[in-house]
Design a protein around this motif. Structure first.
Motif, PDB file in Angstrom:
ATOM      1  N   GLY A  91      37.648  -2.740  48.557  1.00  0.00           N
ATOM      2  CA  GLY A  91      37.805  -3.899  49.427  1.00  0.00           C
ATOM      3  C   GLY A  91      38.183  -5.168  48.701  1.00  0.00           C
ATOM      4  N   TRP A  92      38.642  -5.039  47.444  1.00  0.00           N
ATOM      5  CA  TRP A  92      38.882  -6.235  46.637  1.00  0.00           C
ATOM      6  C   TRP A  92      40.100  -7.030  47.101  1.00  0.00           C
ATOM      7  CZ3 TRP A  92      34.857  -7.582  44.067  1.00  0.00           C
ATOM      8  CH2 TRP A  92      33.978  -6.619  43.572  1.00  0.00           C
ATOM      9  N   VAL A  93      41.097  -6.382  47.688  1.00  0.00           N
ATOM     10  CA  VAL A  93      42.284  -7.115  48.140  1.00  0.00           C
ATOM     11  C   VAL A  93      41.906  -8.089  49.259  1.00  0.00           C
ATOM     12  CG1 VAL A  93      44.631  -6.929  49.050  1.00  0.00           C
ATOM     13  CG2 VAL A  93      43.739  -5.142  47.540  1.00  0.00           C
ATOM     14  N   GLY A  94      40.996  -7.678  50.126  1.00  0.00           N
ATOM     15  CA  GLY A  94      40.581  -8.514  51.250  1.00  0.00           C
ATOM     16  C   GLY A  94      39.298  -9.277  51.005  1.00  0.00           C
ATOM     17  N   LEU A  95      38.960  -9.515  49.736  1.00  0.00           N
ATOM     18  CA  LEU A  95      37.686 -10.166  49.406  1.00  0.00           C
ATOM     19  C   LEU A  95      37.520 -11.504  50.126  1.00  0.00           C
ATOM     20  CD1 LEU A  95      35.103 -10.052  47.648  1.00  0.00           C
ATOM     21  CD2 LEU A  95      36.397 -11.239  45.856  1.00  0.00           C
ATOM     22  N   ALA A 133      47.083 -10.787  48.628  1.00  0.00           N
ATOM     23  CA  ALA A 133      46.084 -11.712  49.175  1.00  0.00           C
ATOM     24  C   ALA A 133      46.720 -13.053  49.518  1.00  0.00           C
ATOM     25  CB  ALA A 133      44.944 -11.895  48.173  1.00  0.00           C
ATOM     26  N   GLY A 134      47.654 -13.514  48.684  1.00  0.00           N
ATOM     27  CA  GLY A 134      48.330 -14.774  48.962  1.00  0.00           C
ATOM     28  C   GLY A 134      49.191 -14.702  50.198  1.00  0.00           C
ATOM     29  N   ALA A 135      49.933 -13.603  50.360  1.00  0.00           N
ATOM     30  CA  ALA A 135      50.756 -13.443  51.560  1.00  0.00           C
ATOM     31  C   ALA A 135      49.883 -13.449  52.811  1.00  0.00           C
ATOM     32  CB  ALA A 135      51.561 -12.148  51.470  1.00  0.00           C
ATOM     33  N   CYS A 136      48.700 -12.847  52.707  1.00  0.00           N
ATOM     34  CA  CYS A 136      47.790 -12.811  53.857  1.00  0.00           C
ATOM     35  C   CYS A 136      47.355 -14.212  54.283  1.00  0.00           C
ATOM     36  CB  CYS A 136      46.557 -11.973  53.526  1.00  0.00           C
ATOM     37  SG  CYS A 136      46.858 -10.196  53.426  1.00  0.00           S
ATOM     38  N   VAL A 137      47.242 -15.132  53.318  1.00  0.00           N
ATOM     39  CA  VAL A 137      46.841 -16.506  53.646  1.00  0.00           C
ATOM     40  C   VAL A 137      47.832 -17.133  54.612  1.00  0.00           C
ATOM     41  CG1 VAL A 137      46.519 -18.839  52.725  1.00  0.00           C
ATOM     42  CG2 VAL A 137      45.551 -16.871  51.515  1.00  0.00           C
ATOM     43  N   SER A 138      49.135 -16.991  54.324  1.00  0.00           N
ATOM     44  CA  SER A 138      50.160 -17.575  55.199  1.00  0.00           C
ATOM     45  C   SER A 138      50.209 -16.877  56.547  1.00  0.00           C
ATOM     46  CB  SER A 138      51.535 -17.490  54.532  1.00  0.00           C
ATOM     47  OG  SER A 138      51.770 -18.616  53.730  1.00  0.00           O
ATOM     48  N   ILE A 139      50.121 -15.557  56.545  1.00  0.00           N
ATOM     49  CA  ILE A 139      50.164 -14.815  57.806  1.00  0.00           C
ATOM     50  C   ILE A 139      48.982 -15.198  58.687  1.00  0.00           C
ATOM     51  CG2 ILE A 139      50.005 -12.505  58.822  1.00  0.00           C
ATOM     52  CD1 ILE A 139      51.500 -11.454  56.340  1.00  0.00           C
ATOM     53  N   ASN A 140      47.808 -15.270  58.092  1.00  0.00           N
ATOM     54  CA  ASN A 140      46.614 -15.591  58.874  1.00  0.00           C
ATOM     55  C   ASN A 140      46.645 -17.010  59.415  1.00  0.00           C
ATOM     56  OD1 ASN A 140      43.992 -14.779  59.885  1.00  0.00           O
ATOM     57  ND2 ASN A 140      43.111 -16.165  58.369  1.00  0.00           N
ATOM     58  N   ALA A 141      47.272 -17.919  58.664  1.00  0.00           N
ATOM     59  CA  ALA A 141      47.299 -19.329  59.074  1.00  0.00           C
ATOM     60  C   ALA A 141      48.360 -19.618  60.117  1.00  0.00           C
ATOM     61  CB  ALA A 141      47.516 -20.217  57.856  1.00  0.00           C
ATOM     62  N   HIS A 142      49.475 -18.861  60.118  1.00  0.00           N
ATOM     63  CA  HIS A 142      50.618 -19.279  60.927  1.00  0.00           C
ATOM     64  C   HIS A 142      51.202 -18.213  61.849  1.00  0.00           C
ATOM     65  CE1 HIS A 142      50.863 -23.104  58.811  1.00  0.00           C
ATOM     66  NE2 HIS A 142      50.746 -22.450  57.680  1.00  0.00           N
ATOM     67  N   ALA A 143      50.944 -16.952  61.601  1.00  0.00           N
ATOM     68  CA  ALA A 143      51.568 -15.902  62.413  1.00  0.00           C
ATOM     69  C   ALA A 143      50.882 -15.785  63.771  1.00  0.00           C
ATOM     70  CB  ALA A 143      51.521 -14.565  61.682  1.00  0.00           C
ATOM     71  N   SER A 144      51.575 -15.157  64.710  1.00  0.00           N
ATOM     72  CA  SER A 144      51.001 -14.915  66.032  1.00  0.00           C
ATOM     73  C   SER A 144      49.859 -13.910  65.931  1.00  0.00           C
ATOM     74  CB  SER A 144      52.075 -14.360  66.972  1.00  0.00           C
ATOM     75  OG  SER A 144      52.479 -13.063  66.549  1.00  0.00           O
ATOM     76  N   ASP A 145      49.012 -13.879  66.946  1.00  0.00           N
ATOM     77  CA  ASP A 145      47.899 -12.920  66.959  1.00  0.00           C
ATOM     78  C   ASP A 145      48.407 -11.491  66.852  1.00  0.00           C
ATOM     79  OD1 ASP A 145      46.110 -14.988  67.146  1.00  0.00           O
ATOM     80  OD2 ASP A 145      45.840 -14.819  69.328  1.00  0.00           O
ATOM     81  N   GLN A 146      49.529 -11.223  67.509  1.00  0.00           N
ATOM     82  CA  GLN A 146      50.079  -9.870  67.471  1.00  0.00           C
ATOM     83  C   GLN A 146      50.486  -9.483  66.054  1.00  0.00           C
ATOM     84  OE1 GLN A 146      53.452  -9.208  70.060  1.00  0.00           O
ATOM     85  NE2 GLN A 146      53.781  -7.118  69.326  1.00  0.00           N
ATOM     86  N   LEU A 147      51.153 -10.398  65.348  1.00  0.00           N
ATOM     87  CA  LEU A 147      51.554 -10.109  63.975  1.00  0.00           C
ATOM     88  C   LEU A 147      50.336  -9.965  63.056  1.00  0.00           C
ATOM     89  CD1 LEU A 147      54.653 -12.466  63.502  1.00  0.00           C
ATOM     90  CD2 LEU A 147      54.647  -9.977  63.823  1.00  0.00           C
TER      91      LEU A 147
END
Length: 589
Positions: A91-95, A133-147
């Motif tokens: 689970g380290w990628v999603g820490l 993990a860095g890419a997830c930061v942008s997706i979580n902050a700005h992408a739609s709920d579906q994405l």
């Protein structure tokens, strides 16, 4: 022969004795549900076990083998796939990921320490999970709920990886020049066409899918950076039921043959009408990407620290074991002694120790600002922490990596001729660390960002707030370490005076900012490391571990005596002004 031991005791000291992280965690409803002191220590211990026993032992072999490219496919070094599976399954990628989508929700203060261990174990290997993990930061902050629902769970789980596709052959720092195009389809997706270079983890064999974040321009978009949009472009398209569909219209054209980080695939990525999905709003892509930049640039600073920490550990062991020469006249009749008795070797080791431990404290302090900005229930407190984090990010990236590279070179020097030989591992750390001064915005660009954007455009307001914080701390604890804390106050006053002088000169000659930028960033960095050492010295007086306490106090005193005075020469360099840089005509070079 290079070894790595995770500095867990020092990390616990910083979290709980210096920065009282558990008090902040327990005062915040969101964090209190996920993290406490015992959980944090368990996470650090487990991270140490994984990095020391699974990742670090393979570092040199992976460097020797490197990645290979064959007809668009990239193969990572032997052992990487197995090690990555351990990281993913743990689970380290999603820490630090959002728990709503399968992340663990840990604060950045803690995940930054895990990242340091990963980088110390193998910088090249660490980039695969770090970029995801860095890419997830942008997706979580700005992408739609579906994405988010489509991509984040598998990315946090390490089943899918992520990459950032920004740079093009003609567009590095100036992203406004990018030529990659996006054309909207009737069903709402976009076709992405163009070529990107220097893409870390753009192609590899570690995960079943790779999710690329790609900057591109729509037809008729405004010129420059105001016309950039951000898109999710998966290697394999994802079906409505979450299964993988056909290979997207993209591929890896080649990989770069680099000075270091040989285990990391650095790719040329070609997009030929690949299906992509808009993140955030059209023409707002750069803002979406910069959401993650404070985190990613801190991560680069952490990379520099990870490499220099490993270099220090091995240099110290070598200096104790290596017998060569005699340390003093008193021992002239004795056999050769450990080289650690020699003043110059001690100088190099103490410089490394003081800078590494100062960097770890500083990185933790910056991470704390990011946590407060993200989690605080008080909007004013969150805003102040956000501004402070913005101010400190270029220092975290540039100063820490500059000092990290210098320390890696010093560690190599301690080994003498053996430091130049590959088997000992020190030359790999020099090569690996070198990139940290270059990517994610070169350190010269970071220096311009600090003085030109974070200080000048803010009229020095946030810098003044920070200066007052440091001076208040020094005055509150002046009686405990009067010499050092008065020196710290004087250093802050010097920095403030230099800031005022540079901004005044720049009002009539804008070149003054660029001319002063690198020395100014270093001056700022040395002063802030002084603040970190003051905080560590004060905290060390009250810890039960007497060996740690004495080490911290002695090293802090060394920093103030031998390293912080460098700000005096930096001040003189800055005061020489911009004119000296422009006395040469081009032909004079």
């Amino acid at each position: 022969m290079s070894k790595y031991s995770a500095p867990v005791n020092d990390m616990n000291f910083l979290l709980f004795d210096v920065f009282k992280a558990d008090q902040f965690w327990q005062s915040n409803a969101t964090l209190a549900e996920n993290i406490d002191r015992e959980t944090a220590n368990a996470i650090l211990q487990e991270s140490a076990k994984v990095t020391e026993s699974v990742i670090a032992p393979n570092s040199r072999n992976a460097d020797e083998e490197g990645v290979t490219w064959n007809d668009g496919l990239v193969t990572t070094p032997k052992g990487f796939k197995e090690a990555y599976n351990v990281v993913a399954e743990g689970g380290w990628v999603g820490l630090a990921g959002d728990p709503e989508y399968g992340g663990m929700g840990m604060p950045k203060m803690l995940s930054a320490m895990h990242e340091e261990m990963m980088c110390g174990a193998d910088l090249g290997f660490s980039l695969y999970s770090g970029l995801t993990a860095g890419a997830c930061v942008s997706i979580n902050a700005h992408a739609s709920d579906q994405l988010k629902e489509t991509f984040l769970p598998n990315m946090y789980a390490g089943t899918w990886a992520g990459s950032m596709c920004l740079t093009e052959a003609h567009a590095g720092t100036d992203l406004g020049l990018i030529k990659t195009k996006a054309e909207k389809n009737e069903e709402g997706s976009y076709n992405i066409t163009g070529s990107k270079i220097f893409i870390t983890g753009g192609e590899h064999d570690l995960t079943e899918n790779i999710i690329h974040l790609v900057l591109a321009k729509l037809p008729g978009a405004p010129e420059g950076s105001r016309g950039i949009s951000l898109f999710i472009v998966p290697k394999y398209n994802v079906n409505e039921d979450g299964t993988l569909g056909e290979h997207n219209a993209l591929g890896c054209g080649s990989i770069e043959h680099k000075m270091g980080i040989h285990g990391s695939s650095t790719c040329v990525m070609n997009f030929d009408g690949a299906k992509g999905y808009l993140v955030g709003e059209e023409n707002k892509g750069l803002a979406c990407m910069f959401t993650m930049m404070n985190y990613e640039r801190l991560f680069v600073g952490i990379q520099g620290l990870g490499a220099s920490e490993r270099s220090y550990q091995n240099a110290l062991e070598y200096a104790i074991d290596r017998k060569q020469g005699k340390g003093s006249v008193k021992t002239a009749d004795k056999k050769p002694e450990s080289i650690i008795v020699h003043p110059d070797v001690r100088r190099m080791l103490l410089n490394m120790k003081a800078l590494n431990e100062g960097a770890r404290a500083f990185n933790t302090y910056v991470a704390m600002q990011l946590d407060i900005a993200k989690f605080s229930d008080d909007s004013e407190v969150a805003k102040a922490a956000y501004l402070k984090g913005q101010l400190l990010t270029p220092i975290a990236k540039a100063f820490v990596t500059d000092m990290g590279f210098d320390s890696c070179v010093a560690g190599q020097q301690v080994f003498g001729g053996h430091g130049y030989i590959r088997e000992w591992g020190q030359e790999q750390l020099v090569r690996d660390c070198r990139i940290t001064q270059i990517y994610e915005g070169t350190n010269g660009v970071q220096a311009l960002d600090l003085i030109g954007r974070k200080v000048a455009m803010d009229n020095g307001n946030t810098a003044n707030v920070l200066a007052k914080e440091v001076i208040q701390f020094a005055k509150d604890h002046e009686a405990e370490f009067p010499d050092e804390l008065n020196q710290l106050i004087a250093a802050v006053d010097l920095l403030s005076a230099v800031t005022v002088d540079v901004l005044k000169k720049a009002s009539s000659n804008p070149s003054e900012l660029g001319a002063a930028s690198v020395e100014y960033l270093h001056l700022f960095g040395y002063v802030l490391f002084g603040y970190m050492w003051a905080k560590m010295m004060v905290a060390a007086k009250n810890v039960e571990d007497k060996a740690l306490s004495q080490s911290k106090i002695k090293t802090g005193k060394y920093y103030f005596a031998r390293i912080l005075p460098k700000i005096m020469s930096l001040k003189l360099q800055i005061e020489s002004g911009a004119d000296m840089l422009f006395t040469h005509n081009v032909e004079d070079f």
